[in-house]
Write an enzyme that holds these catalytic residues in place. Structure first.
Site, short mmCIF file in Angstrom:
data_model
loop_
_atom_site.label_atom_id
_atom_site.label_comp_id
_atom_site.label_asym_id
_atom_site.label_seq_id
_atom_site.Cartn_x
_atom_site.Cartn_y
_atom_site.Cartn_z
N LYS A 1 -13.98 7.42 22.69
CA LYS A 1 -13.50 6.70 23.88
C LYS A 1 -12.00 6.52 23.74
CE LYS A 1 -16.56 3.43 22.68
NZ LYS A 1 -17.29 3.28 23.93
N ARG A 2 -11.34 6.06 24.80
CA ARG A 2 -9.92 5.78 24.69
C ARG A 2 -9.68 4.83 23.51
NH1 ARG A 2 -6.40 7.76 28.85
NH2 ARG A 2 -4.84 6.47 27.82
N LYS B 1 -11.61 -2.07 22.08
CA LYS B 1 -12.75 -1.19 21.80
C LYS B 1 -13.05 -1.13 20.30
CE LYS B 1 -11.90 1.70 25.90
NZ LYS B 1 -13.12 1.66 26.71
N THR C 1 -19.80 3.74 29.71
CA THR C 1 -20.74 4.71 30.28
C THR C 1 -21.15 5.74 29.23
OG1 THR C 1 -18.75 5.73 31.23
CG2 THR C 1 -20.20 4.56 32.74
N LYS D 1 -24.84 7.77 28.03
CA LYS D 1 -25.00 9.21 27.74
C LYS D 1 -25.61 9.39 26.36
CE LYS D 1 -20.92 9.83 30.56
NZ LYS D 1 -19.43 9.83 30.52
C1 26Q Z 1 -3.20 1.01 36.65
C2 26Q Z 1 -1.89 0.88 37.10
C3 26Q Z 1 -0.92 1.81 36.77
C4 26Q Z 1 -1.29 2.90 35.99
C5 26Q Z 1 -2.60 3.04 35.55
C6 26Q Z 1 -3.55 2.10 35.88
C7 26Q Z 1 -4.94 2.25 35.39
C8 26Q Z 1 -5.54 3.51 35.33
C9 26Q Z 1 -6.83 3.67 34.86
C10 26Q Z 1 -5.70 1.16 35.01
C11 26Q Z 1 -7.02 1.32 34.56
C12 26Q Z 1 -7.58 2.58 34.48
C13 26Q Z 1 -8.94 2.84 34.00
C14 26Q Z 1 -9.82 1.92 33.68
C15 26Q Z 1 -11.16 2.26 33.18
O1 26Q Z 1 -11.46 3.41 32.91
N1 26Q Z 1 -12.02 1.27 33.04
C16 26Q Z 1 -13.38 1.53 32.57
O2 26Q Z 1 -14.19 1.76 33.71
C17 26Q Z 1 -15.49 2.18 33.34
C18 26Q Z 1 -16.25 2.52 34.59
O3 26Q Z 1 -16.58 1.36 35.29
C19 26Q Z 1 -16.18 1.11 32.51
O4 26Q Z 1 -17.41 1.62 32.07
C20 26Q Z 1 -15.33 0.72 31.31
O5 26Q Z 1 -15.90 -0.38 30.65
C21 26Q Z 1 -13.91 0.36 31.77
O6 26Q Z 1 -13.08 0.11 30.66
#
Ligand code: 26Q
Length: 836
Positions: free
Chosen positions: A571-572, A577, A679, A683
């Site tokens: 994961k990231r 995490k 998620t 899986k």
């Molecule tokens: C916001 C502003 C500027 C630049 C980037 C962003 C940005 C981009 C991506 C902020 C957040 C994200 C991604 C968040 C993310 O992936 N959250 C995950 O979402 C999943 C689906 O609901 C969850 O299962 C995870 O728990 C959650 O971390």
């Protein structure tokens, strides 16, 4: 209308709820005439102008992909025709991210064309896996949120829901990760360098986006040029979304930014031709690259314009479509549902208001009603640093009309709050769309909640915390808007395609209905007591592990033994995490072996994979630590062959498809209360891994479904984490737990950083000196205890296989079909619109 069709439509219209919706769509597939050699060779000859006898794998991939597109194109058109004719309520999923991965094998599977392709492969003597490798991942997302959007598109198409995804056509997706000297390096992901066979440009459907100023991007920084209004063009590129069975083929529409042809060359250039052309290029930089942050809002101006651009293009497009079939604006919510994937597209609130006020010329109250009824918002995070807030000044410069509208929404909101809670100015401050102070900001989550009829979290615990903590005041005001939609994943890509061995034995045992009705996996439950089925499960896992080991050896030269436990955390990379907690576990095990080389310990391979945001220094240091730990363990004769750590670079959808089926133990170990859902946990579960995890996100619901006896849960609960704020002291663990102390001492001893002394000091600091915000040390002992229980179980292969089967059998709830059925019934009021 024939009677069959009448029945289907009548059934669809009755549509009582999510369960019913799920049951209805599990219907038989459509048959395709199929591709043939002629199609394939025609593409080689006419598209690539090459002699079929003298081609490379890339041309082969392109020709096959184009042949598959030929097969689906009629059906794709027919889907849109049906929607036009039937004029059903349509669902629009707006997302800055779609983490699609590869499409060829997925489309072949969903079109049920496997037999045709198999024949082609045989006839032509093609190396199919080699062909598939030619397709780059479409990595237009950071992680969970983007992959969720892709799973949702798959489910909506499979369930024949008239839906469309809207996103941006980034030329560069999520950066490619390589590891040098243990450190993460980022390379640009130029995935569109070669023509993409799946996309169809539709320049005739371009839209205009107006901005209150011009902008330029110089040296990576965004600069507004005030007082110079500008126009951008959005060019749509459509990608087919093949529903399982091939009946419905929906569209993912991605926008690319361009400058208008009639770009004021005269006025602008004043003789400076080259300079004016450079200005044009500025417009095109807008959709050049995906922002690689997934949990911090770096506050980049370019990102703000990207968000507005997506919203403006998509709303113009869907309103145009609505107007083609409907004359009365008041029917908008009966015909359109717009789901906002996090706050990223939440400017849709003010944009839809702008359209209804300024273009439809409706009054405020009516416009506001329609806007709220049409929009719905999904929240994906509770981390305060991830909640989007944009400087009011940028609204003023770029979209001044939106600022007027947002301030008017806010004025009315505050008036309402003052009337309902007289004297509670604290509440007024907290619900306000404007954060006051130096540099006023707009709170995008507040805007999305106030301007929509539904706000949902993505797992039960997350929805609860959102309501009771993060936006409590707004939830008190608008209680009926708040709901939960636990995430899910598509079983087509994540089980049938990724794990053919397991999918095969499941189908052999219970038939193939599970592919479209995953709850059917329940039927596996009694087979937990069937010895031959347990053996088949074991064999399928071993086969996936062997395939993975072979792939790893061929692509990286790293050897892993498929006979050992594969234990994964992918994961990231983020502090919450807790990859560091996993690393501490490995260090403790390593220390035990160093202390007593004769100790009996079940041998294991620990896999880590994930990207760190390029500016997130501590996350990058965690990657460095994992790599150094891997190297140190490999170089230590005492532990070699007993413990192995592998950091897999370049985690992406395709790597997940390989590793997840091969994993025995899934680590889901976030600090309770911080992971919205997760998620990959789902899986892993449906691919027969057992979960070692905390009570966080959807893992809680997975354990409930499988029974806690079949899970390895440990650690503080979210409540305990919150309570611990008053008393938690990581030093206590250091002082009182010898293994914890030894692990921390090893990190700072330079045992794993011989050539870079002191480099891991900051890790010790976060864990000890700076208070261990994410409670690693609080959970370490319990993690090790759960780990020990897990190893005891592994010693009894029959008991292990039993639990694996019970887990797979209980994973049915975590299909994205179930999630989508709930969205459709409870938020969108959308029904299937079958294509004949
Ligand atoms: C916001 C502003 C500027 C630049 C980037 C962003 C940005 C981009 C991506 C902020 C957040 C994200 C991604 C968040 C993310 O992936 N959250 C995950 O979402 C999943 C689906 O609901 C969850 O299962 C995870 O728990 C959650 O971390």
């Amino acid at each position: 209308m024939n009677s069959d069709r009448t029945r289907t439509v009548a059934r669809a219209l009755r549509m009582p709820g999510a369960k019913e919706l799920l049951r209805q769509y599990a219907c038989g597939p459509v048959q395709f005439a199929g591709t043939n050699d002629a199609l394939y060779e025609r593409h080689l000859m006419f598209d690539n102008v090459v002699d079929p006898m003298a081609i490379g794998p890339r041309e082969r991939y392109e020709a096959i992909a184009r042949s598959v597109r030929d097969i689906l194109s009629q059906r794709w058109l027919r889907t849109e025709h049906t929607y036009r004719r039937e004029n059903p309520k349509r669902v629009y999923y707006l997302s800055l991210e779609f983490l699609i991965g590869r499409s060829l094998a997925n489309n072949v599977m969903n079109l049920l064309c496997d037999p045709v392709v198999e024949r082609l492969i045989e006839d032509k003597g093609l190396d199919w896996l080699g062909v598939l490798e030619q397709e780059p991942d479409a990595g237009l997302g950071n992680g969970g949120l983007g992959r969720l959007a892709a799973c949702f598109l798959d489910s909506m198409a499979a369930m024949q829901i008239p839906a469309m995804g809207y996103g941006l056509r980034y030329e560069y997706g999520i950066f490619r990760q390589s590891i040098r000297d243990g450190w993460q390096n980022e390379q640009p992901d130029h995935w569109l360098r070669r023509p993409d066979p799946w996309e169809v440009a539709r320049p005739q459907e371009q839209v205009e986006v107006r901005l209150g100023c011009s902008f330029e991007v110089r040296g990576g920084t965004f600069g507004a040029i005030p007082g110079q209004p500008s126009v951008l063009l959005g060019i749509p590129y459509d990608r087919p979304v093949v529903g399982f069975g091939g009946k419905t083929i929906n569209t993912l529409r991605l926008w690319a930014a361009a400058a208008p042809e009639a770009f004021d060359f005269h006025e602008f250039s004043a003789g400076d031709f080259v300079g004016a052309l450079a200005e044009r290029l500025s417009a095109e930089t807008l959709t050049r690259v995906l922002y690689p942050d997934d949990s911090t809002n770096m506050g980049q101006g370019l990102r703000f314009v990207q968000e507005y651009f997506l919203v403006a293009c998509s709303l113009a497009d869907l309103v145009r479509r609505f107007r083609q079939s409907n004359s009365d604006w008041r029917t908008l919510p009966d015909k359109v549902a717009i789901q906002l994937n996090d706050t990223h597209p939440s400017l849709a609130v003010s944009e839809l208001m702008r359209i209804l006020l300024d273009e439809a010329r409706l009054g405020w109250d009516e416009a506001w009603d329609l806007t709220r009824q049409t929009l719905a918002y999904t929240n994906h995070t509770l981390l305060p640093e991830a909640l989007e807030k944009w400087p009011l000044r940028w609204f003023e410069l770029l979209i001044p009309r939106h600022l007027d509208i947002i301030l008017e929404i806010n004025r009315r909101l505050i008036e309402d709050v003052r009337a309902r809670f007289p004297g509670d100015e604290g509440k007024v401050e907290r619900v306000s769309l404007v954060e006051e102070g130096e540099g006023r900001k707009i709170r995008m989550a507040n805007l999305a909640i106030v301007g929509s009829h539904s706000t949902n979290g993505v797992a039960a615990i997350h929805s609860g915390l959102l309501r009771t903590m993060t936006v409590r005041d707004l939830a008190d005001l608008f209680a009926e808007r708040f709901n939960n939609k636990t995430n899910g994943v598509t079983p087509r890509r994540w089980l049938r395609l990724a794990n053919p061995a397991l999918a095969g034995i499941i189908t052999e045992a219970i038939g193939d209905r599970w592919i479209t009705d995953l709850a059917d996996l329940e039927k596996l439950k009694p087979l937990a007591d069937d010895k031959s089925f347990r053996e088949a499960i074991y064999k399928a896992k071993h086969s996936a592990k062997s395939h993975f080991a072979e792939w790893l050896r061929l692509t990286s030269g790293v050897s892993v033994d498929p006979a050992l436990i594969f234990d994964s955390q992918v994961k990231r990379i983020h502090e919450y995490k807790r990859q560091l907690l996993n690393a501490l576990r490995v260090v403790v095990l390593y220390n035990r072996l160093r202390e007593d080389p004769d100790l009996e310990m079940t041998p294991r391979t620990f896999f880590f994979a994930g990207k760190a945001a390029p500016a997130y220094h501590l996350a990058k240091l965690i990657i460095k630590f994992l790599n150094n730990l891997a190297g140190t363990i490999d170089g230590d004769p005492v532990v070699r062959g007993r413990l192995k750590v592998v950091f897999l670079p370049e985690y992406c959808v395709s790597l997940a498809e390989r590793l997840i089926p091969a994993t025995d133990v899934s680590n889901q170990i976030s600090t309770a209360g911080f992971e919205a859902s997760g998620t990959s946990n789902m899986k892993f579960m449906m691919n027969g891994a057992l979960t070692l995890g905390t009570r966080d996100g959807a893992t809680i619901e997975m354990a409930e479904a499988a029974g806690e006896d079949n899970f390895f849960l440990f650690g503080l609960t979210a409540e305990q984490v919150a309570d611990s704020r008053g008393w938690y002291n990581p030093h206590w663990h250091y002082d009182n737990e010898p293994e914890t102390r030894a692990a921390l001492d090893l990190i700072s001893s330079d045992h794993v950083s011989r050539y870079e002394p002191g480099v891991f000091g900051p890790l010790r600091d976060v864990l000890l000196t700076h208070g261990d915000h994410y409670r690693h040390l609080a959970d370490l002992a319990d993690y090790l205890a759960a780990d020990r229980r897990l190893l005891e179980l592994y010693a009894d292969p029959d008991a292990w296989a039993r639990k694996v089967i019970l887990n797979i059998a209980a994973s049915g709830r975590f299909s994205s079909d179930r999630t989508i059925a709930e969205y459709a019934a409870e938020i969108w009021d959308a029904k299937p619109c079958p294509v004949q």
